[in-house]
Design a protein around this motif. Sequence first.
Motif, PDB file in Angstrom:
ATOM      1  N   LYS A   1       0.827  -1.215   0.000  1.00  6.61           N
ATOM      2  CA  LYS A   1       0.000   0.000   0.000  1.00  6.61           C
ATOM      3  C   LYS A   1       0.862   1.267   0.000  1.00  6.61           C
ATOM      4  O   LYS A   1       1.860   1.344   0.719  1.00  6.61           O
ATOM      5  CB  LYS A   1      -0.859  -0.013   1.271  1.00  6.61           C
ATOM      6  CG  LYS A   1      -1.825   1.148   1.418  1.00  6.61           C
ATOM      7  CD  LYS A   1      -2.530   1.045   2.776  1.00  6.61           C
ATOM      8  CE  LYS A   1      -3.390   2.243   3.049  1.00  6.61           C
ATOM      9  NZ  LYS A   1      -4.712   2.170   2.418  1.00  6.61           N
ATOM     10  N   PHE A   2       0.438   2.236  -0.797  1.00  5.43           N
ATOM     11  CA  PHE A   2       1.076   3.551  -0.827  1.00  5.43           C
ATOM     12  C   PHE A   2       0.039   4.617  -0.536  1.00  5.43           C
ATOM     13  O   PHE A   2      -1.078   4.560  -1.055  1.00  5.43           O
ATOM     14  CB  PHE A   2       1.709   3.822  -2.193  1.00  5.43           C
ATOM     15  CG  PHE A   2       2.886   2.935  -2.463  1.00  5.43           C
ATOM     16  CD1 PHE A   2       4.145   3.318  -2.057  1.00  5.43           C
ATOM     17  CD2 PHE A   2       2.713   1.706  -3.077  1.00  5.43           C
ATOM     18  CE1 PHE A   2       5.232   2.483  -2.273  1.00  5.43           C
ATOM     19  CE2 PHE A   2       3.799   0.872  -3.287  1.00  5.43           C
ATOM     20  CZ  PHE A   2       5.057   1.265  -2.890  1.00  5.43           C
TER      21      PHE A   2
ATOM     22  N   GLY B   1      -0.639   9.051  -0.081  1.00  8.10           N
ATOM     23  CA  GLY B   1      -0.369  10.227  -0.910  1.00  8.10           C
ATOM     24  C   GLY B   1      -1.517  10.482  -1.859  1.00  8.10           C
ATOM     25  O   GLY B   1      -2.487   9.719  -1.912  1.00  8.10           O
ATOM     26  N   GLU B   2      -1.396  11.559  -2.633  1.00  7.70           N
ATOM     27  CA  GLU B   2      -2.528  12.013  -3.441  1.00  7.70           C
ATOM     28  C   GLU B   2      -2.920  11.022  -4.540  1.00  7.70           C
ATOM     29  O   GLU B   2      -4.047  11.049  -5.023  1.00  7.70           O
ATOM     30  CB  GLU B   2      -2.259  13.398  -4.039  1.00  7.70           C
ATOM     31  CG  GLU B   2      -1.118  13.425  -5.001  1.00  7.70           C
ATOM     32  CD  GLU B   2      -0.783  14.854  -5.474  1.00  7.70           C
ATOM     33  OE1 GLU B   2      -1.432  15.812  -5.045  1.00  7.70           O
ATOM     34  OE2 GLU B   2       0.162  14.970  -6.266  1.00  7.70           O
ATOM     35  N   ARG B   3      -1.990  10.165  -4.961  1.00 10.40           N
ATOM     36  CA  ARG B   3      -2.324   9.117  -5.928  1.00 10.40           C
ATOM     37  C   ARG B   3      -2.234   7.733  -5.260  1.00 10.40           C
ATOM     38  O   ARG B   3      -1.857   6.736  -5.885  1.00 10.40           O
ATOM     39  CB  ARG B   3      -1.410   9.174  -7.155  1.00 10.40           C
ATOM     40  CG  ARG B   3      -1.506  10.470  -7.935  1.00 10.40           C
ATOM     41  CD  ARG B   3      -0.872  10.338  -9.307  1.00 10.40           C
ATOM     42  NE  ARG B   3      -1.883  10.404 -10.340  1.00 10.40           N
ATOM     43  CZ  ARG B   3      -1.639  10.235 -11.649  1.00 10.40           C
ATOM     44  NH1 ARG B   3      -0.428   9.945 -12.079  1.00 10.40           N
ATOM     45  NH2 ARG B   3      -2.629  10.324 -12.523  1.00 10.40           N
ATOM     46  N   GLY B   4      -2.595   7.684  -3.985  1.00 12.17           N
ATOM     47  CA  GLY B   4      -2.482   6.457  -3.209  1.00 12.17           C
ATOM     48  C   GLY B   4      -3.155   5.264  -3.874  1.00 12.17           C
ATOM     49  O   GLY B   4      -4.200   5.404  -4.509  1.00 12.17           O
ATOM     50  N   LEU B   5      -2.543   4.095  -3.718  1.00  5.63           N
ATOM     51  CA  LEU B   5      -3.123   2.856  -4.243  1.00  5.63           C
ATOM     52  C   LEU B   5      -2.496   1.671  -3.530  1.00  5.63           C
ATOM     53  O   LEU B   5      -1.515   1.799  -2.799  1.00  5.63           O
ATOM     54  CB  LEU B   5      -2.936   2.754  -5.769  1.00  5.63           C
ATOM     55  CG  LEU B   5      -1.549   2.876  -6.376  1.00  5.63           C
ATOM     56  CD1 LEU B   5      -0.676   1.684  -6.054  1.00  5.63           C
ATOM     57  CD2 LEU B   5      -1.671   3.013  -7.893  1.00  5.63           C
ATOM     58  N   ILE B   6      -3.111   0.518  -3.745  1.00  3.25           N
ATOM     59  CA  ILE B   6      -2.558  -0.730  -3.228  1.00  3.25           C
ATOM     60  C   ILE B   6      -2.205  -1.607  -4.422  1.00  3.25           C
ATOM     61  O   ILE B   6      -3.085  -1.960  -5.218  1.00  3.25           O
ATOM     62  CB  ILE B   6      -3.583  -1.458  -2.322  1.00  3.25           C
ATOM     63  CG1 ILE B   6      -3.942  -0.584  -1.121  1.00  3.25           C
ATOM     64  CG2 ILE B   6      -3.031  -2.807  -1.866  1.00  3.25           C
ATOM     65  CD1 ILE B   6      -5.134  -1.105  -0.322  1.00  3.25           C
ATOM     66  N   PHE B   7      -0.937  -1.930  -4.569  1.00  3.85           N
ATOM     67  CA  PHE B   7      -0.547  -2.875  -5.615  1.00  3.85           C
ATOM     68  C   PHE B   7      -0.828  -4.294  -5.122  1.00  3.85           C
ATOM     69  O   PHE B   7      -0.218  -4.747  -4.154  1.00  3.85           O
ATOM     70  CB  PHE B   7       0.946  -2.751  -5.949  1.00  3.85           C
ATOM     71  CG  PHE B   7       1.300  -1.545  -6.767  1.00  3.85           C
ATOM     72  CD1 PHE B   7       0.729  -1.325  -8.010  1.00  3.85           C
ATOM     73  CD2 PHE B   7       2.238  -0.634  -6.308  1.00  3.85           C
ATOM     74  CE1 PHE B   7       1.063  -0.213  -8.778  1.00  3.85           C
ATOM     75  CE2 PHE B   7       2.590   0.483  -7.069  1.00  3.85           C
ATOM     76  CZ  PHE B   7       1.991   0.689  -8.302  1.00  3.85           C
ATOM     77  N   ASP B   8      -1.758  -4.983  -5.784  1.00  7.13           N
ATOM     78  CA  ASP B   8      -1.956  -6.408  -5.535  1.00  7.13           C
ATOM     79  C   ASP B   8      -0.947  -7.175  -6.375  1.00  7.13           C
ATOM     80  O   ASP B   8      -0.302  -6.611  -7.252  1.00  7.13           O
ATOM     81  CB  ASP B   8      -3.367  -6.823  -5.976  1.00  7.13           C
ATOM     82  CG  ASP B   8      -4.396  -6.552  -4.905  1.00  7.13           C
ATOM     83  OD1 ASP B   8      -4.027  -6.451  -3.723  1.00  7.13           O
ATOM     84  OD2 ASP B   8      -5.588  -6.448  -5.258  1.00  7.13           O
TER      85      ASP B   8
ATOM     86  N   ALA C   1       1.665   6.220 -11.884  1.00  8.56           N
ATOM     87  CA  ALA C   1       0.264   6.037 -11.480  1.00  8.56           C
ATOM     88  C   ALA C   1       0.084   6.238  -9.984  1.00  8.56           C
ATOM     89  O   ALA C   1      -0.962   6.700  -9.528  1.00  8.56           O
ATOM     90  CB  ALA C   1      -0.218   4.643 -11.872  1.00  8.56           C
ATOM     91  N   ALA C   2       1.118   5.898  -9.216  1.00  2.71           N
ATOM     92  CA  ALA C   2       1.043   6.015  -7.759  1.00  2.71           C
ATOM     93  C   ALA C   2       1.684   7.302  -7.255  1.00  2.71           C
ATOM     94  O   ALA C   2       1.677   7.563  -6.054  1.00  2.71           O
ATOM     95  CB  ALA C   2       1.714   4.801  -7.109  1.00  2.71           C
TER      96      ALA C   2
END
Lengths: 191, 191
Positions: A145-146, A148-155, A178-179
Amino acid sequence: MTENLVPVGIYNRHLHLSQADLELLFGAGHQLTPTKPLSQPGQYAAEEVVNLIGFKNTIKKVRVLGPVREKTQVEISRTDSFMLGINPSVRDSGDLNGTTGIILEGPKGQIELKEGVIIAQRHLHLHTDEAAQLDVVDKQLIAVKFSGERGLIFDRVLVRVNPKFAKDLHIDTDEANAAGLVNGAFGEIVK
Amino acid sequence: MTENLVPVGIYNRHLHLSQADLELLFGAGHQLTPTKPLSQPGQYAAEEVVNLIGFKNTIKKVRVLGPVREKTQVEISRTDSFMLGINPSVRDSGDLNGTTGIILEGPKGQIELKEGVIIAQRHLHLHTDEAAQLDVVDKQLIAVKFSGERGLIFDRVLVRVNPKFAKDLHIDTDEANAAGLVNGAFGEIVK
Protein backbone atom coordinates in the motif's frame (compact mmCIF):
# COMPACT_ATOMS: atom_id res chain seq x y z
CA MET A 1 5.93 -1.88 12.24
CA THR A 2 8.93 -0.63 10.31
CA GLU A 3 9.75 -4.13 9.02
CA ASN A 4 6.53 -3.91 6.98
CA LEU A 5 7.92 -0.88 5.13
CA VAL A 6 9.61 -1.49 1.78
CA PRO A 7 11.66 1.00 -0.24
CA VAL A 8 10.73 1.52 -3.89
CA GLY A 9 13.12 1.12 -6.81
CA ILE A 10 11.68 2.50 -10.04
CA TYR A 11 12.97 0.74 -13.13
CA ASN A 12 13.11 2.70 -16.33
CA ARG A 13 13.37 0.69 -19.57
CA HIS A 14 16.61 -1.31 -19.58
CA LEU A 15 18.11 -4.55 -20.81
CA HIS A 16 20.35 -7.39 -19.75
CA LEU A 17 22.62 -8.91 -22.40
CA SER A 18 24.18 -12.32 -22.89
CA GLN A 19 27.93 -12.17 -23.52
CA ALA A 20 27.33 -13.36 -27.11
CA ASP A 21 24.79 -10.58 -27.81
CA LEU A 22 27.01 -8.01 -26.06
CA GLU A 23 29.81 -8.88 -28.49
CA LEU A 24 27.49 -8.75 -31.53
CA LEU A 25 26.41 -5.24 -30.51
CA PHE A 26 29.69 -3.83 -29.14
CA GLY A 27 32.43 -5.91 -30.79
CA ALA A 28 34.32 -9.14 -30.15
CA GLY A 29 35.64 -9.55 -26.61
CA HIS A 30 33.73 -6.51 -25.32
CA GLN A 31 33.26 -6.32 -21.54
CA LEU A 32 30.60 -4.21 -19.78
CA THR A 33 31.82 -1.05 -18.05
CA PRO A 34 30.08 -0.62 -14.64
CA THR A 35 29.14 2.97 -13.78
CA LYS A 36 26.72 2.74 -10.83
CA PRO A 37 25.82 -0.01 -8.36
CA LEU A 38 22.11 -0.97 -8.11
CA SER A 39 20.15 -1.88 -4.99
CA GLN A 40 20.73 -5.61 -5.48
CA PRO A 41 24.28 -6.61 -4.48
CA GLY A 42 26.56 -7.19 -7.50
CA GLN A 43 24.16 -5.61 -10.03
CA TYR A 44 25.14 -2.39 -11.78
CA ALA A 45 24.21 0.10 -14.48
CA ALA A 46 26.70 -0.11 -17.32
CA GLU A 47 28.08 2.63 -19.50
CA GLU A 48 26.72 0.80 -22.56
CA VAL A 49 23.43 1.81 -24.18
CA VAL A 50 21.47 0.18 -27.02
CA ASN A 51 18.73 1.33 -29.40
CA LEU A 52 15.43 -0.58 -29.37
CA ILE A 53 13.93 -0.70 -32.86
CA GLY A 54 10.20 -1.54 -32.87
CA PHE A 55 7.63 -1.68 -35.67
CA LYS A 56 6.53 1.92 -35.08
CA ASN A 57 9.45 3.76 -33.52
CA THR A 58 12.95 3.46 -32.14
CA ILE A 59 13.80 4.20 -28.51
CA LYS A 60 17.40 5.30 -28.34
CA LYS A 61 20.08 4.90 -25.68
CA VAL A 62 18.46 2.29 -23.47
CA ARG A 63 20.67 1.40 -20.53
CA VAL A 64 22.35 -2.02 -20.25
CA LEU A 65 22.47 -3.46 -16.72
CA GLY A 66 25.22 -5.85 -15.71
CA PRO A 67 26.64 -8.32 -15.18
CA VAL A 68 25.86 -10.27 -18.38
CA ARG A 69 23.20 -12.99 -18.09
CA GLU A 70 22.62 -16.32 -19.74
CA LYS A 71 19.85 -14.87 -21.93
CA THR A 72 19.25 -11.36 -23.23
CA GLN A 73 16.20 -9.73 -21.63
CA VAL A 74 14.64 -6.35 -22.45
CA GLU A 75 12.35 -4.75 -19.83
CA ILE A 76 10.05 -1.95 -20.94
CA SER A 77 6.83 -0.30 -19.76
CA ARG A 78 3.43 -0.63 -21.44
CA THR A 79 3.83 3.01 -22.48
CA ASP A 80 7.11 2.12 -24.20
CA SER A 81 5.46 -0.85 -25.92
CA PHE A 82 2.82 1.42 -27.50
CA MET A 83 5.56 3.75 -28.74
CA LEU A 84 7.55 0.85 -30.19
CA GLY A 85 4.49 -0.90 -31.64
CA ILE A 86 5.04 -4.25 -29.93
CA ASN A 87 2.92 -6.21 -27.46
CA PRO A 88 4.99 -7.82 -24.70
CA SER A 89 3.59 -9.92 -21.84
CA VAL A 90 3.85 -9.16 -18.15
CA ARG A 91 6.40 -11.71 -16.91
CA ASP A 92 8.69 -12.52 -14.05
CA SER A 93 12.35 -11.87 -14.87
CA GLY A 94 13.90 -14.86 -16.69
CA ASP A 95 10.52 -16.29 -17.81
CA LEU A 96 11.07 -15.54 -21.50
CA ASN A 97 9.51 -18.51 -23.34
CA GLY A 98 7.26 -17.29 -26.13
CA THR A 99 7.78 -13.61 -25.37
CA THR A 100 7.96 -10.84 -27.95
CA GLY A 101 11.10 -10.04 -29.96
CA ILE A 102 12.66 -6.76 -31.04
CA ILE A 103 15.66 -5.42 -32.95
CA LEU A 104 18.63 -4.28 -30.85
CA GLU A 105 21.16 -1.87 -32.29
CA GLY A 106 24.63 -1.21 -30.90
CA PRO A 107 27.66 0.63 -32.26
CA LYS A 108 28.99 -2.52 -33.95
CA GLY A 109 25.83 -4.25 -35.19
CA GLN A 110 22.16 -5.18 -34.98
CA ILE A 111 20.49 -8.28 -33.55
CA GLU A 112 17.01 -9.46 -34.37
CA LEU A 113 16.00 -10.79 -30.98
CA LYS A 114 13.42 -13.58 -31.45
CA GLU A 115 12.14 -13.35 -27.87
CA GLY A 116 13.10 -11.66 -24.63
CA VAL A 117 11.03 -8.48 -24.35
CA ILE A 118 8.87 -8.33 -21.21
CA ILE A 119 6.98 -5.94 -18.99
CA ALA A 120 8.40 -6.94 -15.61
CA GLN A 121 5.88 -8.16 -13.08
CA ARG A 122 6.07 -5.93 -10.02
CA HIS A 123 8.13 -7.75 -7.44
CA LEU A 124 9.68 -7.45 -4.01
CA HIS A 125 13.27 -8.55 -3.47
CA LEU A 126 13.89 -9.88 0.02
CA HIS A 127 16.89 -11.34 1.74
CA THR A 128 16.15 -14.79 3.21
CA ASP A 129 16.24 -13.36 6.75
CA GLU A 130 13.85 -10.53 5.81
CA ALA A 131 11.39 -13.03 4.29
CA ALA A 132 11.45 -15.09 7.48
CA GLN A 133 10.86 -11.99 9.59
CA LEU A 134 7.91 -10.97 7.38
CA ASP A 135 6.60 -14.54 7.24
CA VAL A 136 6.46 -14.64 3.44
CA VAL A 137 7.99 -17.16 1.02
CA ASP A 138 9.53 -17.06 -2.45
CA LYS A 139 6.94 -16.65 -5.24
CA GLN A 140 4.16 -15.61 -2.83
CA LEU A 141 1.89 -12.81 -4.07
CA ILE A 142 1.40 -9.99 -1.59
CA ALA A 143 -0.10 -6.48 -1.57
CA VAL A 144 1.77 -3.24 -0.90
CA LYS A 145 0.00 0.00 0.00
CA PHE A 146 1.08 3.55 -0.83
CA SER A 147 -0.49 6.72 0.54
CA GLY A 148 -0.37 10.23 -0.91
CA GLU A 149 -2.53 12.01 -3.44
CA ARG A 150 -2.32 9.12 -5.93
CA GLY A 151 -2.48 6.46 -3.21
CA LEU A 152 -3.12 2.86 -4.24
CA ILE A 153 -2.56 -0.73 -3.23
CA PHE A 154 -0.55 -2.88 -5.62
CA ASP A 155 -1.96 -6.41 -5.53
CA ARG A 156 -0.04 -9.34 -6.98
CA VAL A 157 3.41 -8.21 -5.95
CA LEU A 158 5.63 -11.24 -6.55
CA VAL A 159 7.97 -11.98 -3.64
CA ARG A 160 11.47 -13.14 -4.64
CA VAL A 161 13.66 -14.45 -1.82
CA ASN A 162 17.39 -15.05 -2.06
CA PRO A 163 20.35 -14.74 0.33
CA LYS A 164 21.90 -12.36 -2.25
CA PHE A 165 18.88 -10.02 -2.32
CA ALA A 166 18.21 -6.81 -0.40
CA LYS A 167 14.73 -5.50 0.44
CA ASP A 168 13.51 -3.48 -2.55
CA LEU A 169 10.17 -3.23 -4.36
CA HIS A 170 10.74 -3.04 -8.11
CA ILE A 171 8.08 -1.30 -10.17
CA ASP A 172 8.21 0.27 -13.60
CA THR A 173 7.70 3.89 -14.59
CA ASP A 174 3.99 3.42 -15.42
CA GLU A 175 3.38 2.02 -11.96
CA ALA A 176 5.47 4.70 -10.26
CA ASN A 177 3.72 7.48 -12.16
CA ALA A 178 0.26 6.04 -11.48
CA ALA A 179 1.04 6.01 -7.76
CA GLY A 180 2.88 9.36 -7.78
CA LEU A 181 6.08 7.74 -6.47
CA VAL A 182 9.75 8.64 -6.71
CA ASN A 183 12.78 6.50 -5.91
CA GLY A 184 13.18 6.07 -2.18
CA ALA A 185 9.47 6.25 -1.37
CA PHE A 186 8.21 3.63 1.06
CA GLY A 187 5.25 1.29 0.78
CA GLU A 188 3.65 -0.86 3.48
CA ILE A 189 3.16 -4.59 3.08
CA VAL A 190 -0.51 -5.31 3.79
CA LYS A 191 -0.57 -8.93 2.41
CA MET B 1 -23.57 -6.66 -7.01
CA THR B 2 -23.41 -5.31 -10.54
CA GLU B 3 -24.15 -1.74 -9.39
CA ASN B 4 -20.70 -1.79 -7.74
CA LEU B 5 -19.07 -2.32 -11.14
CA VAL B 6 -17.78 0.75 -12.95
CA PRO B 7 -16.58 0.95 -16.55
CA VAL B 8 -13.17 2.48 -17.22
CA GLY B 9 -12.53 5.40 -19.55
CA ILE B 10 -8.82 5.90 -20.24
CA TYR B 11 -7.90 9.48 -20.97
CA ASN B 12 -4.91 10.10 -23.19
CA ARG B 13 -3.38 13.58 -23.05
CA HIS B 14 -5.93 16.17 -24.21
CA LEU B 15 -7.02 19.74 -23.69
CA HIS B 16 -10.08 21.91 -23.29
CA LEU B 17 -9.96 25.41 -24.77
CA SER B 18 -11.67 28.67 -23.98
CA GLN B 19 -13.31 30.31 -27.01
CA ALA B 20 -10.72 33.11 -26.85
CA ASP B 21 -7.78 30.68 -26.87
CA LEU B 22 -9.45 28.59 -29.61
CA GLU B 23 -9.56 31.68 -31.81
CA LEU B 24 -5.94 32.61 -31.04
CA LEU B 25 -4.83 29.12 -32.11
CA PHE B 26 -7.24 28.45 -35.00
CA GLY B 27 -8.31 31.90 -36.18
CA ALA B 28 -11.00 34.47 -35.45
CA GLY B 29 -14.52 33.07 -35.17
CA HIS B 30 -13.33 29.45 -35.27
CA GLN B 31 -15.78 26.83 -33.97
CA LEU B 32 -14.82 23.32 -32.80
CA THR B 33 -15.71 20.45 -35.16
CA PRO B 34 -17.06 17.46 -33.16
CA THR B 35 -15.91 14.06 -34.44
CA LYS B 36 -16.77 11.55 -31.70
CA PRO B 37 -19.05 11.66 -28.65
CA LEU B 38 -17.46 10.87 -25.26
CA SER B 39 -18.96 8.93 -22.39
CA GLN B 40 -20.25 12.06 -20.66
CA PRO B 41 -23.37 13.42 -22.38
CA GLY B 42 -22.63 16.49 -24.54
CA GLN B 43 -18.84 16.06 -24.45
CA TYR B 44 -16.97 15.20 -27.65
CA ALA B 45 -13.56 14.75 -29.23
CA ALA B 46 -12.98 17.53 -31.76
CA GLU B 47 -11.17 17.41 -35.07
CA GLU B 48 -8.79 20.10 -33.80
CA VAL B 49 -5.34 19.21 -32.45
CA VAL B 50 -2.70 21.40 -30.81
CA ASN B 51 1.06 21.07 -30.18
CA LEU B 52 2.24 21.23 -26.55
CA ILE B 53 5.65 22.91 -26.35
CA GLY B 54 7.50 22.17 -23.09
CA PHE B 55 11.00 23.07 -21.91
CA LYS B 56 12.48 19.77 -23.13
CA ASN B 57 10.28 18.55 -25.97
CA THR B 58 7.14 19.17 -27.99
CA ILE B 59 4.22 16.72 -28.04
CA LYS B 60 2.42 17.12 -31.33
CA LYS B 61 -1.23 16.75 -32.30
CA VAL B 62 -2.84 16.67 -28.88
CA ARG B 63 -6.62 16.29 -29.15
CA VAL B 64 -8.99 19.12 -28.20
CA LEU B 65 -12.17 18.02 -26.40
CA GLY B 66 -15.34 20.05 -26.70
CA PRO B 67 -17.40 22.01 -26.06
CA VAL B 68 -15.27 25.06 -25.19
CA ARG B 69 -14.91 25.87 -21.49
CA GLU B 70 -14.51 29.04 -19.49
CA LYS B 71 -10.80 28.36 -18.95
CA THR B 72 -8.25 26.47 -21.03
CA GLN B 73 -7.12 23.24 -19.32
CA VAL B 74 -4.44 20.80 -20.48
CA GLU B 75 -4.50 17.26 -19.04
CA ILE B 76 -1.37 15.13 -19.37
CA SER B 77 0.17 12.10 -17.68
CA ARG B 78 3.24 12.18 -15.44
CA THR B 79 5.06 10.35 -18.26
CA ASP B 80 4.14 13.20 -20.62
CA SER B 81 5.32 15.75 -18.07
CA PHE B 82 8.80 14.18 -17.95
CA MET B 83 8.95 14.27 -21.75
CA LEU B 84 7.89 17.92 -21.84
CA GLY B 85 10.09 18.94 -18.93
CA ILE B 86 7.34 20.46 -16.80
CA ASN B 87 6.03 19.58 -13.34
CA PRO B 88 2.23 19.79 -13.11
CA SER B 89 0.20 19.02 -9.97
CA VAL B 90 -2.42 16.31 -9.61
CA ARG B 91 -5.70 18.26 -9.56
CA ASP B 92 -9.42 17.89 -9.95
CA SER B 93 -10.67 19.25 -13.27
CA GLY B 94 -11.26 23.01 -13.09
CA ASP B 95 -9.00 23.51 -10.05
CA LEU B 96 -6.32 25.44 -11.93
CA ASN B 97 -5.10 28.10 -9.48
CA GLY B 98 -1.32 28.16 -9.36
CA THR B 99 -0.89 25.27 -11.79
CA THR B 100 1.88 24.96 -14.37
CA GLY B 101 1.86 26.72 -17.72
CA ILE B 102 2.91 25.61 -21.19
CA ILE B 103 3.07 26.91 -24.75
CA LEU B 104 0.21 25.88 -27.05
CA GLU B 105 0.69 25.95 -30.81
CA GLY B 106 -2.11 25.86 -33.37
CA PRO B 107 -2.21 26.47 -37.12
CA LYS B 108 -2.81 30.22 -36.66
CA GLY B 109 -0.71 31.05 -33.61
CA GLN B 110 0.91 30.29 -30.28
CA ILE B 111 -0.26 31.02 -26.74
CA GLU B 112 1.92 31.12 -23.67
CA LEU B 113 -0.46 29.64 -21.16
CA LYS B 114 0.39 30.97 -17.67
CA GLU B 115 -1.44 28.17 -15.86
CA GLY B 116 -3.81 25.34 -16.69
CA VAL B 117 -1.72 22.18 -17.05
CA ILE B 118 -2.75 19.39 -14.66
CA ILE B 119 -2.48 15.68 -14.12
CA ALA B 120 -6.13 14.83 -13.59
CA GLN B 121 -6.99 13.24 -10.28
CA ARG B 122 -8.57 9.85 -10.93
CA HIS B 123 -12.31 10.30 -10.61
CA LEU B 124 -15.64 8.54 -10.96
CA HIS B 125 -18.49 10.27 -12.79
CA LEU B 126 -21.90 9.31 -11.46
CA HIS B 127 -25.40 10.35 -12.29
CA THR B 128 -27.27 11.63 -9.23
CA ASP B 129 -29.43 8.48 -9.18
CA GLU B 130 -26.38 6.20 -9.40
CA ALA B 131 -24.72 8.02 -6.50
CA ALA B 132 -27.84 7.56 -4.37
CA GLN B 133 -27.98 3.87 -5.25
CA LEU B 134 -24.28 3.44 -4.32
CA ASP B 135 -24.69 5.58 -1.20
CA VAL B 136 -21.84 7.94 -2.10
CA VAL B 137 -21.79 11.73 -2.36
CA ASP B 138 -20.08 14.33 -4.52
CA LYS B 139 -16.37 14.82 -3.66
CA GLN B 140 -16.21 11.64 -1.55
CA LEU B 141 -13.01 9.63 -1.97
CA ILE B 142 -13.57 5.93 -2.63
CA ALA B 143 -11.49 2.90 -3.66
CA VAL B 144 -11.92 0.86 -6.83
CA LYS B 145 -10.42 -2.60 -7.27
CA PHE B 146 -9.18 -4.24 -10.47
CA SER B 147 -8.16 -7.86 -10.86
CA GLY B 148 -5.91 -9.39 -13.51
CA GLU B 149 -2.16 -9.90 -13.69
CA ARG B 150 -1.49 -6.25 -12.78
CA GLY B 151 -4.35 -6.11 -10.28
CA LEU B 152 -4.50 -3.15 -7.90
CA ILE B 153 -6.82 -1.03 -5.83
CA PHE B 154 -6.97 2.66 -6.68
CA ASP B 155 -7.47 4.61 -3.45
CA ARG B 156 -8.52 8.25 -3.46
CA VAL B 157 -10.87 8.04 -6.42
CA LEU B 158 -12.76 11.34 -6.37
CA VAL B 159 -16.53 10.93 -6.83
CA ARG B 160 -18.20 13.58 -8.97
CA VAL B 161 -21.99 13.57 -9.01
CA ASN B 162 -24.17 15.47 -11.46
CA PRO B 163 -27.53 14.85 -13.16
CA LYS B 164 -25.68 15.30 -16.47
CA PHE B 165 -23.06 12.60 -15.72
CA ALA B 166 -22.97 8.91 -16.65
CA LYS B 167 -21.15 6.23 -14.65
CA ASP B 168 -17.52 6.20 -15.82
CA LEU B 169 -14.18 5.95 -14.03
CA HIS B 170 -11.66 8.31 -15.61
CA ILE B 171 -8.00 7.39 -15.29
CA ASP B 172 -4.99 8.41 -17.32
CA THR B 173 -2.68 6.28 -19.44
CA ASP B 174 -0.10 5.81 -16.65
CA GLU B 175 -2.82 4.49 -14.36
CA ALA B 176 -4.33 2.27 -17.08
CA ASN B 177 -0.93 0.84 -18.02
CA ALA B 178 0.05 0.25 -14.39
CA ALA B 179 -3.16 -1.74 -13.89
CA GLY B 180 -3.04 -3.46 -17.32
CA LEU B 181 -6.40 -1.98 -18.32
CA VAL B 182 -8.01 -1.18 -21.64
CA ASN B 183 -11.09 0.92 -22.34
CA GLY B 184 -14.26 -0.91 -21.32
CA ALA B 185 -12.63 -2.84 -18.46
CA PHE B 186 -14.64 -2.92 -15.25
CA GLY B 187 -13.56 -2.15 -11.72
CA GLU B 188 -15.38 -2.83 -8.47
CA ILE B 189 -16.12 -0.13 -5.92
CA VAL B 190 -14.78 -1.33 -2.58
CA LYS B 191 -15.01 2.04 -0.71
